[in-house]
Scaffold this motif. Structure first.
Motif, PDB file in Angstrom:
ATOM      1  N   LYS A 170       0.834  -1.209   0.000  1.00  0.00           N
ATOM      2  CA  LYS A 170       0.000   0.000   0.000  1.00  0.00           C
ATOM      3  C   LYS A 170       0.868   1.257   0.000  1.00  0.00           C
ATOM      4  CE  LYS A 170      -4.171  -1.842   2.227  1.00  0.00           C
ATOM      5  NZ  LYS A 170      -5.060  -1.770   3.430  1.00  0.00           N
ATOM      6  N   HIS A 171       1.947   1.212   0.757  1.00  0.00           N
ATOM      7  CA  HIS A 171       2.869   2.356   0.816  1.00  0.00           C
ATOM      8  C   HIS A 171       3.518   2.614  -0.546  1.00  0.00           C
ATOM      9  CE1 HIS A 171       5.534   5.246   2.764  1.00  0.00           C
ATOM     10  NE2 HIS A 171       6.577   4.650   2.180  1.00  0.00           N
ATOM     11  N   GLN A 172       3.647   1.555  -1.351  1.00  0.00           N
ATOM     12  CA  GLN A 172       4.240   1.670  -2.691  1.00  0.00           C
ATOM     13  C   GLN A 172       3.171   1.939  -3.753  1.00  0.00           C
ATOM     14  OE1 GLN A 172       7.508   1.696  -3.296  1.00  0.00           O
ATOM     15  NE2 GLN A 172       7.936   1.433  -1.112  1.00  0.00           N
ATOM     16  N   ASN A 173       1.984   2.354  -3.300  1.00  0.00           N
ATOM     17  CA  ASN A 173       0.873   2.718  -4.194  1.00  0.00           C
ATOM     18  C   ASN A 173       0.317   1.546  -4.987  1.00  0.00           C
ATOM     19  OD1 ASN A 173       0.939   5.531  -3.488  1.00  0.00           O
ATOM     20  ND2 ASN A 173       2.770   5.734  -4.784  1.00  0.00           N
ATOM     21  N   ILE A 174       0.412   0.345  -4.426  1.00  0.00           N
ATOM     22  CA  ILE A 174      -0.220  -0.827  -5.010  1.00  0.00           C
ATOM     23  C   ILE A 174      -1.664  -0.891  -4.519  1.00  0.00           C
ATOM     24  CG2 ILE A 174      -0.205  -3.346  -5.172  1.00  0.00           C
ATOM     25  CD1 ILE A 174       2.210  -2.139  -6.521  1.00  0.00           C
ATOM     26  N   ASP A 175      -2.592  -1.027  -5.457  1.00  0.00           N
ATOM     27  CA  ASP A 175      -4.011  -1.133  -5.129  1.00  0.00           C
ATOM     28  C   ASP A 175      -4.375  -2.613  -5.070  1.00  0.00           C
ATOM     29  OD1 ASP A 175      -6.757  -1.107  -4.905  1.00  0.00           O
ATOM     30  OD2 ASP A 175      -7.067   0.398  -6.476  1.00  0.00           O
ATOM     31  N   LEU A 176      -4.610  -3.120  -3.862  1.00  0.00           N
ATOM     32  CA  LEU A 176      -4.881  -4.542  -3.696  1.00  0.00           C
ATOM     33  C   LEU A 176      -6.270  -4.949  -4.160  1.00  0.00           C
ATOM     34  CD1 LEU A 176      -3.105  -5.177  -0.280  1.00  0.00           C
ATOM     35  CD2 LEU A 176      -2.272  -5.701  -2.572  1.00  0.00           C
ATOM     36  N   ASN A 177      -7.055  -3.993  -4.625  1.00  0.00           N
ATOM     37  CA  ASN A 177      -8.362  -4.292  -5.212  1.00  0.00           C
ATOM     38  C   ASN A 177      -8.271  -4.525  -6.720  1.00  0.00           C
ATOM     39  OD1 ASN A 177      -9.952  -4.065  -2.788  1.00  0.00           O
ATOM     40  ND2 ASN A 177      -9.631  -1.850  -2.898  1.00  0.00           N
ATOM     41  N   LYS A 178      -7.084  -4.315  -7.263  1.00  0.00           N
ATOM     42  CA  LYS A 178      -6.857  -4.552  -8.688  1.00  0.00           C
ATOM     43  C   LYS A 178      -5.968  -5.784  -8.853  1.00  0.00           C
ATOM     44  CE  LYS A 178      -7.062   0.363  -9.976  1.00  0.00           C
ATOM     45  NZ  LYS A 178      -6.300   1.494 -10.573  1.00  0.00           N
ATOM     46  N   PRO A 179      -5.986  -6.429 -10.035  1.00  0.00           N
ATOM     47  CA  PRO A 179      -5.133  -7.610 -10.240  1.00  0.00           C
ATOM     48  C   PRO A 179      -3.665  -7.272 -10.005  1.00  0.00           C
ATOM     49  CG  PRO A 179      -6.723  -7.413 -12.023  1.00  0.00           C
ATOM     50  CD  PRO A 179      -6.827  -6.139 -11.220  1.00  0.00           C
ATOM     51  N   LEU A 180      -2.987  -8.168  -9.303  1.00  0.00           N
ATOM     52  CA  LEU A 180      -1.564  -7.993  -8.999  1.00  0.00           C
ATOM     53  C   LEU A 180      -0.844  -9.283  -9.376  1.00  0.00           C
ATOM     54  CD1 LEU A 180       0.715  -6.300  -7.707  1.00  0.00           C
ATOM     55  CD2 LEU A 180       0.082  -7.309  -5.498  1.00  0.00           C
ATOM     56  N   PHE A 181       0.117  -9.162 -10.294  1.00  0.00           N
ATOM     57  CA  PHE A 181       0.827 -10.336 -10.790  1.00  0.00           C
ATOM     58  C   PHE A 181       2.320 -10.236 -10.484  1.00  0.00           C
ATOM     59  CE2 PHE A 181      -2.718  -9.916 -14.003  1.00  0.00           C
ATOM     60  CZ  PHE A 181      -3.490 -10.937 -13.458  1.00  0.00           C
ATOM     61  N   MET A 182       2.851 -11.310  -9.908  1.00  0.00           N
ATOM     62  CA  MET A 182       4.298 -11.429  -9.713  1.00  0.00           C
ATOM     63  C   MET A 182       4.875 -12.127 -10.937  1.00  0.00           C
ATOM     64  SD  MET A 182       6.971 -10.938  -7.749  1.00  0.00           S
ATOM     65  CE  MET A 182       6.360 -10.675  -6.061  1.00  0.00           C
ATOM     66  N   ILE A 183       5.921 -11.549 -11.512  1.00  0.00           N
ATOM     67  CA  ILE A 183       6.522 -12.108 -12.729  1.00  0.00           C
ATOM     68  C   ILE A 183       7.910 -12.653 -12.422  1.00  0.00           C
ATOM     69  CG2 ILE A 183       7.141 -11.686 -15.132  1.00  0.00           C
ATOM     70  CD1 ILE A 183       4.167 -11.242 -14.546  1.00  0.00           C
ATOM     71  N   SER A 184       8.110 -13.937 -12.668  1.00  0.00           N
ATOM     72  CA  SER A 184       9.460 -14.514 -12.626  1.00  0.00           C
ATOM     73  C   SER A 184      10.118 -14.169 -13.953  1.00  0.00           C
ATOM     74  CB  SER A 184       9.403 -16.024 -12.410  1.00  0.00           C
ATOM     75  OG  SER A 184       9.153 -16.337 -11.080  1.00  0.00           O
ATOM     76  N   VAL A 185      10.604 -12.965 -14.016  1.00  0.00           N
ATOM     77  CA  VAL A 185      11.049 -12.397 -15.285  1.00  0.00           C
ATOM     78  C   VAL A 185      12.337 -13.040 -15.781  1.00  0.00           C
ATOM     79  CG1 VAL A 185      12.332 -10.493 -14.220  1.00  0.00           C
ATOM     80  CG2 VAL A 185      11.273 -10.168 -16.465  1.00  0.00           C
ATOM     81  N   LEU A 186      13.105 -13.622 -14.860  1.00  0.00           N
ATOM     82  CA  LEU A 186      14.327 -14.334 -15.209  1.00  0.00           C
ATOM     83  C   LEU A 186      14.319 -15.705 -14.550  1.00  0.00           C
ATOM     84  CD1 LEU A 186      16.927 -11.484 -14.605  1.00  0.00           C
ATOM     85  CD2 LEU A 186      16.253 -12.382 -16.833  1.00  0.00           C
ATOM     86  N   GLY A 187      14.972 -16.676 -15.180  1.00  0.00           N
ATOM     87  CA  GLY A 187      15.163 -17.971 -14.549  1.00  0.00           C
ATOM     88  C   GLY A 187      16.381 -17.931 -13.650  1.00  0.00           C
ATOM     89  N   SER A 188      16.748 -19.084 -13.104  1.00  0.00           N
ATOM     90  CA  SER A 188      17.917 -19.139 -12.226  1.00  0.00           C
ATOM     91  C   SER A 188      19.212 -18.866 -12.982  1.00  0.00           C
ATOM     92  CB  SER A 188      17.989 -20.508 -11.545  1.00  0.00           C
ATOM     93  OG  SER A 188      18.036 -21.554 -12.504  1.00  0.00           O
ATOM     94  N   SER A 189      19.171 -18.960 -14.294  1.00  0.00           N
ATOM     95  CA  SER A 189      20.294 -18.617 -15.159  1.00  0.00           C
ATOM     96  C   SER A 189      19.718 -18.173 -16.502  1.00  0.00           C
ATOM     97  CB  SER A 189      21.231 -19.810 -15.359  1.00  0.00           C
ATOM     98  OG  SER A 189      20.569 -20.838 -16.080  1.00  0.00           O
ATOM     99  N   LEU A 190      20.547 -17.568 -17.331  1.00  0.00           N
ATOM    100  CA  LEU A 190      20.057 -17.149 -18.643  1.00  0.00           C
ATOM    101  C   LEU A 190      19.643 -18.351 -19.495  1.00  0.00           C
ATOM    102  CD1 LEU A 190      22.498 -14.223 -19.549  1.00  0.00           C
ATOM    103  CD2 LEU A 190      20.143 -14.094 -18.711  1.00  0.00           C
ATOM    104  N   ALA A 191      20.265 -19.513 -19.237  1.00  0.00           N
ATOM    105  CA  ALA A 191      19.910 -20.729 -19.970  1.00  0.00           C
ATOM    106  C   ALA A 191      18.508 -21.218 -19.605  1.00  0.00           C
ATOM    107  CB  ALA A 191      20.927 -21.826 -19.698  1.00  0.00           C
ATOM    108  N   LYS A 192      17.971 -20.724 -18.479  1.00  0.00           N
ATOM    109  CA  LYS A 192      16.623 -21.104 -18.061  1.00  0.00           C
ATOM    110  C   LYS A 192      15.670 -19.910 -18.129  1.00  0.00           C
ATOM    111  CE  LYS A 192      17.839 -24.934 -14.975  1.00  0.00           C
ATOM    112  NZ  LYS A 192      17.704 -25.486 -13.596  1.00  0.00           N
TER     113      LYS A 192
END
Length: 351
Positions: A170-192
């Motif tokens: 909330k302090h970071q201006n995230i609205d918990l009434n809207k969809p919130l998605f966590m993205i694993s944008v990278l794997g454990s290595s570039l090969a993954k």
């Protein structure tokens, strides 16, 4: 009964093996059930009510022969009736070998099966539509007459951790009434890791179907440069919905933040297993060199989706071997246009 399970190294493995304790507790509720893990993996099993004691395989024990011998001696004095070696590498082999346990259970390998009273051959195909990771771990409990059941690993957060994460968002201006998605944008290595340009297109697709969605990135500080490259490849409308500087400063903080998300989407890895253990839906992209069955079971399909190049085109065992040597050329075949229809179907579940 006094029992020790050994599962060293990766966070995802330690979390997955933790479900064995619930199965054992149901069968032997008065037993002492202990867990030997690497110290850095403790956050994913902290507060687990089915584990009596944690024994930490620290960097000092790992890197110092005298410290390791002292560690072996101390474990031997604990006089475990049963040792289950899930890890199956040299260090756990030695721990099992030098114990006084009547039952020594582990996976069958030509070079180490003599160590165990019960060497267990792994399945190559699931029998119960669960992942092979789950089914093969349950196999290790058969010598103890624990019946098969699909147990799901769980992460146990405190009310304080959950509330602190909520206040932080909330302090970071995230609205918990809207969809919130966590993205694993990278794997454990570039090969993954799914190619950066392709990942950016998936992020654009998320915002196209969910214009009010808010996106968080799961990454380590040392990965910030690569994360910013992916951010820069996104459309401006997508960038406006990404909170790139909002992330957990520790593993427990990441878990508490993920608890408030609607779903975790992205590269396969420990974060996906953690999200499942928090009862958060996941959309997982598997590396071309992995066998999807190892970590994804058909029984999960109600709440989770997983994609692999084999879902869209012929991908043989030979291809998997080649993909491990040259992952990029195989990743490039898994174009965003192939994945986006499944991703869109997944996203419609979240308001």
């Amino acid at each position: 009964m006094k029992l020790l399970i050994i599962q060293q190294k990766m966070i995802g493995d330690v979390l997955t093996s933790s479900m064995m304790f619930e199965a054992l507790h149901q069968k032997y509720p008065n037993s002492q059930l202990d867990y030997l893990i690497n110290s850095h993996t403790f956050p994913v099993v902290e507060n687990n009510p089915f584990i009596n004691e944690f024994i930490f395989f620290t960097p000092e024990v790992q890197n110092n022969k005298i410290a390791f011998l002292r560690f072996l001696k101390n474990l031997k004095q604990k006089k475990y009736d049963v040792i289950i070696d899930v890890y199956g590498k040299l260090s756990s082999n030695l721990i099992t070998l030098f114990s006084k346990s009547k039952f020594k259970i582990g996976y069958h390998k030509p070079q180490s099966s003599f160590i165990y009273t019960h060497p267990i051959k792994r399945k190559t195909k699931p029998d119960y539509n669960a992942s092979l990771a789950i089914e093969n771990r349950m196999l290790l409990l058969e010598p103890l007459n624990v019946p098969f059941k699909v147990y799901k690993p769980s992460i146990y957060l405190s009310k304080t951790e959950i509330e602190d994460a909520k206040n932080y968002l909330k302090h970071q201006n995230i609205d918990l009434n809207k969809p919130l998605f966590m993205i694993s944008v990278l794997g454990s290595s570039l090969a993954k890791s799914y190619p950066f340009e392709y990942m950016a297109k998936l992020l654009d697709a998320i915002i196209k179907i969910k214009p009010n969605a808010q996106i968080l990135f799961n990454y380590l500080p040392k990965q910030k440069e690569d994360v910013e490259l992916i951010f820069d490849l996104c459309k401006k409308s997508t960038q406006n919905n990404i909170f790139i500087d909002v992330y957990g400063k520790s593993l427990r903080e990441f878990l508490a933040i993920t608890f408030h998300c609607n779903a975790l989407i992205g590269n396969e890895g420990g974060a996906n297993n953690m999200a499942k253990a928090l009862n958060i839906s996941t959309f997982t992209i598997f590396s071309p060199h992995l066998n999807k069955q190892n970590w994804f079971g058909n029984i999960e399909s109600d709440d989770h989706v997983a994609v692999h190049i084999n879902d869209y085109m012929e991908h043989t065992n030979k291809d998997r071997i080649e993909a491990k040597k040259n992952p990029e050329s195989y990743y490039l075949k898994l174009k965003p246009e192939l994945i986006i229809p499944k991703l869109n179907s997944f996203l419609v579940n979240f308001e």
